[in-house]
Design an enzyme around this catalytic site. Structure first.
Site, PDB file in Angstrom:
ATOM      1  N   ASP A  78    -101.540  91.628   9.097  1.00 37.65           N
ATOM      2  CA  ASP A  78    -100.386  91.962   9.915  1.00 37.65           C
ATOM      3  C   ASP A  78    -100.802  91.795  11.382  1.00 37.65           C
ATOM      4  O   ASP A  78    -101.964  91.540  11.702  1.00 37.65           O
ATOM      5  CB  ASP A  78     -99.873  93.379   9.607  1.00 37.65           C
ATOM      6  CG  ASP A  78     -98.398  93.521   9.998  1.00 37.65           C
ATOM      7  OD1 ASP A  78     -97.908  92.694  10.808  1.00 37.65           O
ATOM      8  OD2 ASP A  78     -97.733  94.452   9.529  1.00 37.65           O
ATOM      9  N   TYR A  79     -99.825  91.915  12.233  1.00 36.09           N
ATOM     10  CA  TYR A  79     -99.937  91.604  13.658  1.00 36.09           C
ATOM     11  C   TYR A  79    -101.063  92.412  14.323  1.00 36.09           C
ATOM     12  O   TYR A  79    -100.965  93.626  14.445  1.00 36.09           O
ATOM     13  CB  TYR A  79     -98.598  91.986  14.281  1.00 36.09           C
ATOM     14  CG  TYR A  79     -98.220  91.327  15.573  1.00 36.09           C
ATOM     15  CD1 TYR A  79     -97.199  90.385  15.605  1.00 36.09           C
ATOM     16  CD2 TYR A  79     -98.827  91.668  16.763  1.00 36.09           C
ATOM     17  CE1 TYR A  79     -96.808  89.808  16.785  1.00 36.09           C
ATOM     18  CE2 TYR A  79     -98.441  91.087  17.950  1.00 36.09           C
ATOM     19  CZ  TYR A  79     -97.430  90.151  17.955  1.00 36.09           C
ATOM     20  OH  TYR A  79     -97.033  89.575  19.133  1.00 36.09           O
TER      21      TYR A  79
END
Ligand code: NOJ
Length: 758
Positions: A287-288
């Protein structure tokens, strides 16, 4: 098709062999293509493939990437997130394939979560349809639209099981049940990826957030997860596994740690479970910023070690934080990781590009004509309207106040009555509020503006703390609260019925939107109390991204229609339901608690050693002394404008053997005066097992349509695999003994029967 077989004298068996041969041939072609390419790649170029940069119109995390174009030209980026539209993607793709040494195309990813331009209801809403075909179709329409704008990868489906409505991201999933969540996960993957990933109208799916992100303690986003293995396997892991079994091409790590190890650095999760046990053969993206965030987790001292942990764990692509880009080569030089680990990750990403057909034609997703005809086309909007109708859940309808009477004068009140933006919900990809039909517009289309008096009545919230926390992101009217309230009361007094559209602003749910108080904000409660005082029938149309605490509303409103954030055609669909053009059929996929104190709240609870039955004395029982144990509205709940009656269950036998089956039948009768759809739900209970069993587990369901007065026998086959659970050794098995079977209209109101498993 059959004629083709006959003409070519091919038996189906030989066709299957041929199919297999074709796949092998394709895999061989892919392998030799990638082998050849990789022998020509430098280590920096391989690491470049592992790097995803954020560039474009949207910011979906704390910081975005810099010098992206230079990095593309130097082969230091393998994927872009947040860019779409034909000209933008073409420009970036051209840099990658025409201005780099090895001409490797980029992968374009985006959060196409519930539609691309044609925005459907939020996923929690779509799940309330219990219509798996429709859910699959919504994903395939999203894929067709997204791919027409150059995208080839979506960060969906989000399959995190959620039992805590304080967590804002419950809006993005399919609710609290792992059996149902697994079916939805597989349907979404099929919808996005279709049967041919290289077709121009399919895209790569990404199952997320792996894993257990929905179990963040106290519903606070990004928070710790601490959970027993049995509970993981039983309740939280099945939907991810179902997505893998459906062939999902990628998986995203979650932000949380699991029993002390961040998911992004968790080798047990990303390798032992995902690859070794589940045989996942796609690639894993973080994820980011999640690799760098292992520093804040207190798990890695710096980006260097964070990158090592992530690669060792099984991460293939780094979203945005560039920990891989800056550290992997040095980690190889320092002997901390091997180049073959980088090769493995790089190969998986190149394989995805190959399967998407990007090496054959890097521009094949880019066709402005297709984009022009695909985006928001009439069929897509029509489907969005149908899906929004199916997603609405009728929670209450006292004295059949709904559907609205023809010609009735309607006071349409509330801060969400005339909004377009909110219907897009959280994550709206390429959706635009200009394409949205508000409730006001939809109702005008249905009954004519002369029958509606519109009044805002209140702002969504006046809570300064909340507004500040949201960066001021709640649209406010600017008029004094008193003036808006009086206008609404006056509108109600001149009308036959009040339709109040209330709930949450769309940006009160979604990522980083956790709430401790899940009731409707006080500004709107004041409005509802004042409307109630007018004595006019009060219909609440709810917009929200999570289960709300609705005790006052449930006691005081005449009707309540849950509409979630219903997408571009939301206003028309809601009007269809309010006016009776569509008979509501949705059922909740998350329990609605009485109050936030009951959370976590879910139907498949266990008995405990001191179970409490309503009517018992609560002393030394598993009960609250200030509220009931039961949620206000249970999982599976939803009413119709007609009524259904269930007969008792009949079983063709009372003993099940491991290779046999029991046929259970109930007859459902539509006892009302309208055609309706009922989702018949089947639950089982193991009365005694080596792991304390839950009181109910959903095992099957069927959506049936019944005309007024019609009866239908609905049969379910019960087989041994349906009775399995994970024991303390994590074996998935059943144990002989007594079982209860429940069939009913929701998880609370069921008919009951018993049988023995031999
Ligand atoms: C963070 C979110 O957690 C994830 O769901 C999303 O796909 C990425 N950002 C990319 O926008």
């Amino acid at each position: 098709m059959k004629n083709y077989f006959r003409k070519h004298k091919l038996a189906l068996g030989s066709l299957a062999v041929l199919g297999l041969l074709n796949i092998c041939q394709a895999n061989n072609d892919m392998d030799s293509y990638i082998d050849d390419l990789m022998t020509r790649m430098t280590i920096a170029e391989k690491v470049g493939q592992l790097n995803q940069a954020a560039i474009g119109f949207d910011v979906t995390g704390p910081h975005t990437s810099t010098h992206v174009e230079d990095k593309i030209r130097n082969g230091l980026i393998g994927s872009i997130l947040n860019s779409h539209t034909v000209p933008v993607v073409r420009t970036l793709q051209k840099m990658a394939v025409e201005e780099t040494r090895l001409h490797i195309p980029l992968l374009f990813g985006y959060d196409v979560i519930h539609g691309h331009s044609t925005i459907f209801p939020i996923p929690l809403g779509i799940s309330a349809s219990w219509d798996l075909d429709a859910i699959e179709t919504s994903a395939s329409i999203a894929a067709a639209e997204a791919s027409s704008q150059g995208l080839n990868w979506t960060f969906s489906p989000m399959v995190d099981i959620a039992r805590d409505p304080r967590w804002g991201r419950v809006a993005e999933g399919a609710g609290e049940d792992s059996y149902y969540g697994s079916l939805v996960a597989a349907a979404m993957v099929r919808g996005y990826q279709g049967s041919d990933l290289s077709a121009t109208n399919t895209i790569l799916a990404c199952v997320k957030h792996f894993g257990l992100y929905g179990a963040a303690i106290a519903g606070r986003d990004y928070n710790t997860v601490d959970m027993s293995l049995v509970q993981m396997y039983e309740d939280y892991l099945p939907p991810y596994q179902a997505a893998v079994e459906a062939g999902v091409g990628s998986a995203m790590t979650s932000f949380n740690d699991i029993n002390g190890v961040p998911a992004t650095g968790n080798k047990w999760l990303l390798t032992s479970l995902l690859r070794d046990d589940w045989k996942f053969d796609g690639f894993v993206v973080t994820d980011y910023n999640a690799i760098a965030e292992m520093i804040a987790h207190g798990y890695s001292p710096d980006g260097y070690y964070a990158a090592k942990s992530a690669l060792d764990a099984g991460v293939d692509m780094d979203m945005v934080d560039e920990c891989f880009l800056h550290n992997l080569e040095k980690l190889v030089t320092d002997g901390k990781i091997s180049e073959s680990q980088i090769d493995t990750a790089c190969r998986r990403i190149l394989e995805a590009k190959y399967k998407l057909g990007l090496f054959a034609d890097p521009y094949h997703y880019l066709d402005q004509d297709r984009a022009d005809s695909e985006i928001l086309k009439k069929e897509n909007r029509d489907f969005a309207r149908e899906l929004a109708q199916k997603s609405c859940v009728l929670l209450k309808n006292q004295n059949s106040v709904l559907p609205l009477t023809n010609g009735a004068k309607i006071a349409l009140v509330g801060p969400l009555a005339n909004t377009r933006f909110d219907l897009l919900g959280c994550w709206w990809a390429a959706g635009s509020e200009d394409s949205v039909v508000s409730v006001y517009d939809g109702l005008k289309n249905a009954v004519g503006s002369e029958n509606i008096i519109l009044a805002r009545g209140a702002d969504v919230s006046d809570d300064k703390f909340l507004i500040d926390r949201m960066g001021g992101g709640i649209a406010r009217d600017g008029r004094p609260a008193e003036e808006m309230l009086n206008e609404a009361i006056a509108a109600a007094q001149q009308s036959d019925i009040i339709v109040a559209v209330v709930g949450e602003h769309s940006s009160m749910s979604g990522e980083a939107k956790s709430r401790t108080d899940i009731s409707i904000p006080e500004s709107q409660q004041r409005l509802m109390r004042a409307l109630k005082q007018t004595g006019k029938p009060l219909v609440l149309v709810l917009m929200n991204g999570r289960p709300l605490a609705l005790e006052w509303e449930y006691a005081n409103a005449d009707a309540i229609l849950e509409t979630w954030f219903a997408g571009v055609e939301g206003g028309n669909a809601i009007a269809d339901v309010l006016c009776g053009k569509y008979n509501p059929s949705g059922k909740l996929t998350m329990s609605f608690p009485l109050n936030a104190g009951q959370i976590p709240v879910y139907y498949n609870i266990k008995s405990t050693g001191r179970p409490f039955n309503p009517g018992d004395n609560a002393l030394y029982r598993s009960a609250y002394i200030d509220a009931a144990n039961e949620p206000l509205l249970p999982f599976g709940f939803g009413l119709s404008y007609t009524s259904f009656e269930y007969s008792n269950i009949t079983l063709d036998k009372n003993t099940l053997t491991s290779d046999g089956k029991i046929t259970a039948t109930v007859t459902i009768t539509n006892t009302g005066d309208k055609t309706g759809i009922e989702t018949v739900q089947l639950y089982t209970r193991d009365m005694f097992a080596s792991i304390t069993p839950p009181l109910k587990r959903l095992r099957s369901f069927e959506r049936v349509t019944l005309a007024a007065g019609e009866s239908k026998a609905v049969t379910f086959e019960i087989t041994e695999p349906m009775l399995r659970f994970y024991n303390s050794k994590l074996e998935h098995l059943s144990e002989p003994g007594e079982f209860r079977l429940y069939i009913g209209t929701n998880s609370r109101d069921c008919k009951e029967a018993s049988f023995q498993l031999k």
